[in-house]
Design a protein around this motif. Structure first.
Motif, short mmCIF file in Angstrom:
data_model
loop_
_atom_site.label_atom_id
_atom_site.label_comp_id
_atom_site.label_asym_id
_atom_site.label_seq_id
_atom_site.Cartn_x
_atom_site.Cartn_y
_atom_site.Cartn_z
N ASN A 125 0.83 -1.21 0.00
CA ASN A 125 0.00 0.00 0.00
C ASN A 125 0.86 1.25 0.00
OD1 ASN A 125 -2.38 -1.46 -0.02
ND2 ASN A 125 -2.53 -1.52 2.22
N GLN A 126 1.99 1.19 0.72
CA GLN A 126 2.87 2.36 0.76
C GLN A 126 3.52 2.59 -0.60
OE1 GLN A 126 6.85 2.79 3.04
NE2 GLN A 126 5.28 3.47 4.49
N ILE A 127 3.88 1.53 -1.28
CA ILE A 127 4.46 1.66 -2.62
C ILE A 127 3.46 2.32 -3.56
CG2 ILE A 127 5.34 0.38 -4.61
CD1 ILE A 127 6.43 -1.70 -2.67
N LEU A 128 2.22 1.84 -3.55
CA LEU A 128 1.19 2.41 -4.42
C LEU A 128 0.87 3.85 -4.04
CD1 LEU A 128 -1.23 -0.65 -4.75
CD2 LEU A 128 0.49 0.17 -6.39
N HIS A 129 0.91 4.15 -2.75
CA HIS A 129 0.65 5.53 -2.30
C HIS A 129 1.71 6.48 -2.86
CE1 HIS A 129 -0.29 8.95 0.27
NE2 HIS A 129 1.00 8.99 0.61
N TRP B 19 12.63 2.65 3.30
CA TRP B 19 13.46 2.96 2.15
C TRP B 19 13.23 1.99 0.99
CZ3 TRP B 19 16.93 -0.34 -0.03
CH2 TRP B 19 17.36 -1.42 0.73
N TRP B 20 13.02 0.73 1.30
CA TRP B 20 12.80 -0.22 0.20
C TRP B 20 11.47 0.02 -0.51
CZ3 TRP B 20 13.33 -1.74 5.35
CH2 TRP B 20 12.16 -2.13 5.99
N ASN B 21 10.47 0.51 0.25
CA ASN B 21 9.20 0.88 -0.40
C ASN B 21 9.38 2.11 -1.28
OD1 ASN B 21 7.71 -1.21 0.74
ND2 ASN B 21 7.21 -0.01 2.57
N LEU B 22 10.20 3.06 -0.82
CA LEU B 22 10.47 4.25 -1.62
C LEU B 22 11.20 3.88 -2.91
CD1 LEU B 22 10.36 7.37 -1.78
CD2 LEU B 22 12.58 7.40 -0.63
N LEU B 23 12.21 3.03 -2.80
CA LEU B 23 12.94 2.59 -3.98
C LEU B 23 12.04 1.82 -4.94
CD1 LEU B 23 15.52 2.15 -5.63
CD2 LEU B 23 16.06 0.21 -4.14
N ALA B 24 11.23 0.93 -4.40
CA ALA B 24 10.31 0.15 -5.25
C ALA B 24 9.31 1.06 -5.95
CB ALA B 24 9.59 -0.90 -4.41
N ALA B 25 8.83 2.11 -5.28
CA ALA B 25 7.88 3.03 -5.90
C ALA B 25 8.52 3.79 -7.06
CB ALA B 25 7.35 4.02 -4.86
N LYS B 26 9.79 4.20 -6.90
CA LYS B 26 10.48 4.90 -7.99
C LYS B 26 10.69 3.96 -9.17
CE LYS B 26 10.66 8.44 -5.30
NZ LYS B 26 9.70 9.56 -5.48
N LEU B 27 11.08 2.72 -8.89
CA LEU B 27 11.27 1.76 -9.99
C LEU B 27 9.94 1.44 -10.67
CD1 LEU B 27 13.82 -0.72 -8.35
CD2 LEU B 27 14.29 1.09 -10.00
N LEU B 28 8.87 1.38 -9.89
CA LEU B 28 7.55 1.15 -10.48
C LEU B 28 7.14 2.31 -11.38
CD1 LEU B 28 4.98 -0.57 -10.64
CD2 LEU B 28 4.12 0.66 -8.62
N PHE B 29 7.45 3.54 -10.99
CA PHE B 29 7.15 4.70 -11.81
C PHE B 29 7.88 4.60 -13.15
CE2 PHE B 29 7.71 8.95 -13.40
CZ PHE B 29 6.54 9.61 -13.10
N ILE B 30 9.18 4.27 -13.11
CA ILE B 30 9.95 4.13 -14.35
C ILE B 30 9.36 3.02 -15.21
CG2 ILE B 30 12.23 3.56 -15.28
CD1 ILE B 30 13.45 4.74 -12.72
N PHE B 31 8.97 1.93 -14.59
CA PHE B 31 8.43 0.80 -15.33
C PHE B 31 7.10 1.16 -16.01
CE2 PHE B 31 5.65 -2.96 -15.39
CZ PHE B 31 6.39 -3.79 -16.22
N VAL B 32 6.20 1.83 -15.28
CA VAL B 32 4.86 2.09 -15.81
C VAL B 32 4.88 3.18 -16.87
CG1 VAL B 32 2.57 2.98 -15.19
CG2 VAL B 32 3.69 1.27 -13.74
N PHE B 33 5.63 4.26 -16.65
CA PHE B 33 5.53 5.42 -17.54
C PHE B 33 6.65 5.50 -18.58
CE2 PHE B 33 3.19 6.94 -13.72
CZ PHE B 33 1.95 7.07 -14.33
N LYS C 238 7.92 10.92 7.59
CA LYS C 238 6.77 10.09 7.26
C LYS C 238 7.09 8.62 7.57
CE LYS C 238 4.49 13.57 5.50
NZ LYS C 238 3.24 14.10 6.13
N PRO C 239 6.09 7.81 7.68
CA PRO C 239 6.34 6.38 7.93
C PRO C 239 6.77 5.65 6.65
CG PRO C 239 3.98 6.75 7.80
CD PRO C 239 4.64 8.10 7.69
N TYR C 240 7.83 6.18 5.99
CA TYR C 240 8.33 5.58 4.75
C TYR C 240 9.44 4.59 5.08
CZ TYR C 240 5.98 8.91 1.57
OH TYR C 240 5.07 9.64 0.86
#
Length: 524
Positions: free
Chosen positions: A2-6, A93-107, A89-91
């Motif tokens: 959920n944090q990655i998607l947020h 680091w691995w969720n933050l990294l995964a979210a950035k990689l997901l952004f690159i992957f999707v867009f 924030k309750p972030y």
């Protein structure tokens, strides 16, 4: 999860203008790639501004904007310093990294992957057989392009710092390249495999490990130190570790087996007097010695490639400019009679001995290729498909070549065309050759090891037919007949795959010659 998607949704909302620009540039890139042969034309019916966007500059524009988008997304949660807002924030680091990689992957990756599938489909190439290569290509894009950008973005606080860092890296690279010129090495000779593998491990490993460390610990100077250390170790290995004697190992002497071609050196004409003065020619730090050779004895259905060349003399003190192998890539076909080899020397060393008679010993490393799966290609009118070549057509602007497209890589090929057997109507601007000259084409197979990062799955290449070089005394034949080198519908081309048969070395001697006699008298 959920944090990655947020984080992902937050980045998508924040950077939607950049996303739309990226997709618009990708659409222009798609249009450009859908018309590969139109892109080679010098002019376009569109306005100059649109031609610049949709023409040859669209690919670097797309790549640069992707890098800009990745930098913007990563620096949205800065990894530099200890006062970032996101740390409160309750972030994780691995969720933050995964979210950035997901952004690159999707867009970036997903739209580009769909464009690649569209290109394969539109040109009629099967998708399933090429799917695995396409996936490896996108993985290579991640490693070669996206990961370095992610690394630089994680080590800088804003775009200004990133541009300054890139400038410093370029200066370091220029310095390393300059130092490399102070330690000249032979062409065709590389580091031992274990040293090369270790260098590759350091480079690709650091591209993955340093961003992960920066996301986890946010210690920029430790990460920068690791990056600089990796670059220093790689440079030290290149300077300290001696190159393997690859040529001597891969090309055994000719005594072990007969030579695939009879090659002899033609005595150069003696230069008398001073050459025509040319300030540009006199200012260049290096010049080329031209060694004319005669060729015979190449077996039918084969081609001999002069890969590298080395020149030495009887006196070691007169060979400070030599003892190194230099690339040649000169083709010797069965019909060839005359060729020229070129050897680059430093001007300051050349000036010391240019008028002194020397005995030169010339070593040539040869590769003999023979035809495999040879067949006859009957050139039809318009576009045509061939299993080996892909989709091709006769070049409308240069009728001595064929334009082709094929998935991912241009194939290796040997081709022969005799204009005398298949004459085509020409015009006064046609390329003319001697009447008894046959034409050949040679194409290297461009297969690379991982990571092979292609921005397009369509390889656009040309097959250029060049006539063989014949020994012709123009003074005895002033009215020599010529013919046009033109391909037209109905022409027959002998087409084959090149198969490496053997590699070997031969030595030739050129006694009592001055170096200045091997330099062209007029520099054009």
């Amino acid at each position: 999860m959920n944090q990655i998607l947020h984080i992902f949704r937050k980045d998508a909302r924040r950077h939607w203008p950049e996303i739309m620009i990226s997709l618009a540039l990708l659409a222009l890139f798609t249009r450009h790639e859908l018309h590969p042969w139109q892109n080679s034309n010098a002019f376009s019916s569109f306005s100059p501004f649109f031609f610049i966007l949709a023409g040859r500059y669209i690919t670097p524009c797309v790549i640069l904007f992707w890098a800009f988008l990745i930098v913007r997304v990563v620096q949205g949660e800065s990894l530099v310093g200890d006062r970032q807002w996101w740390v409160t924030k309750p972030y994780e680091w691995w969720n933050l990294l995964a979210a950035k990689l997901l952004f690159i992957f999707v867009f970036i990756s997903v739209p580009l992957f769909q464009v690649h599938l569209l290109l394969l489909h539109q040109f009629g190439f099967p998708i399933l057989p090429n799917l695995s290569t396409l996936l490896v290509t996108h993985l290579g894009l991640y490693v070669v392009m996206f990961m370095p950008t992610l690394l630089l973005a994680s080590l800088t606080k804003n775009l200004g710092q990133l541009l300054l860092t890139v400038g410093c890296i370029l200066l370091v690279a220029v310095g390393i390249a300059w130092l490399a010129t102070k330690f000249p090495s032979s062409d065709g000779e590389n580091l031992p495999p274990i040293a090369e593998n270790f260098q590759e491990f350091l480079i690709w490993g650091s591209l993955v490990a340093i961003p992960i460390w920066q996301f986890a610990r946010r210690r920029r100077w430790v990460s920068v130190g690791a990056l600089l250390g990796m670059m220093a170790v790689n440079s030290l290995i290149s300077v300290v570790v001696p190159n393997a004697r690859t040529v001597e190992k891969d090309y055994p002497p000719v005594e072990a087996q007969p030579s695939p071609a009879r090659i002899a050196i033609r005595q150069p004409a003696e230069v008398t007097g001073r050459r025509n003065a040319n300030p540009l020619f006199d200012a260049v730090p290096e010049l080329n010695l031209h060694v004319p050779i005669t060729v015979s004895g190449v077996a039918p259905g084969t081609m001999v490639m002069v890969d590298v060349m080395k020149i030495t003399t009887d006196s070691p003190q007169d060979s400070r400019w030599s003892y190194r192998w230099k690339y040649q890539h000169v083709e010797l076909w069965p019909e060839d009679q005359l060729k020229s080899l070129s050897y680059e020397v430093a001007r300051k060393e050349y000036e010391k001995v240019k008028t002194k008679p020397l005995n030169l010993h010339i070593e040539l490393a040869l590769s003999e290729y023979q035809e495999g799966d040879a067949g006859i290609l009957l050139v039809p009118s318009g576009r045509f498909g061939d299993e080996m070549l892909g989709i091709c057509r006769i070049d409308p602007l240069q009728s001595s070549s064929i334009q082709c497209i094929k998935p991912f890589h241009a194939p290796g090929l040997m081709a022969t065309f005799d204009p005398q057997e298949f004459p085509c109507p020409g015009h006064r601007d046609s390329y003319t050759i001697q009447e008894d000259a046959v034409s050949h084409a040679w194409e290297f197979s461009n297969h690379y090891s991982f990571p092979d990062a292609n921005y397009t799955p369509i390889a656009d290449y040309s097959i250029w037919f060049r006539p063989v070089s014949l020994l012709t005394d123009l003074e005895d034949k002033p009215q020599q007949r010529t013919k046009s080198l033109i391909l037209c519908p109905g022409s027959e081309i002998r087409l084959a795959r090149p198969e490496l048969k053997r590699q070997l070395r031969i030595q030739l001697d050129l006694p009592n010659v001055r170096l200045q006699d091997l330099v062209e008298s007029d520099w054009q």
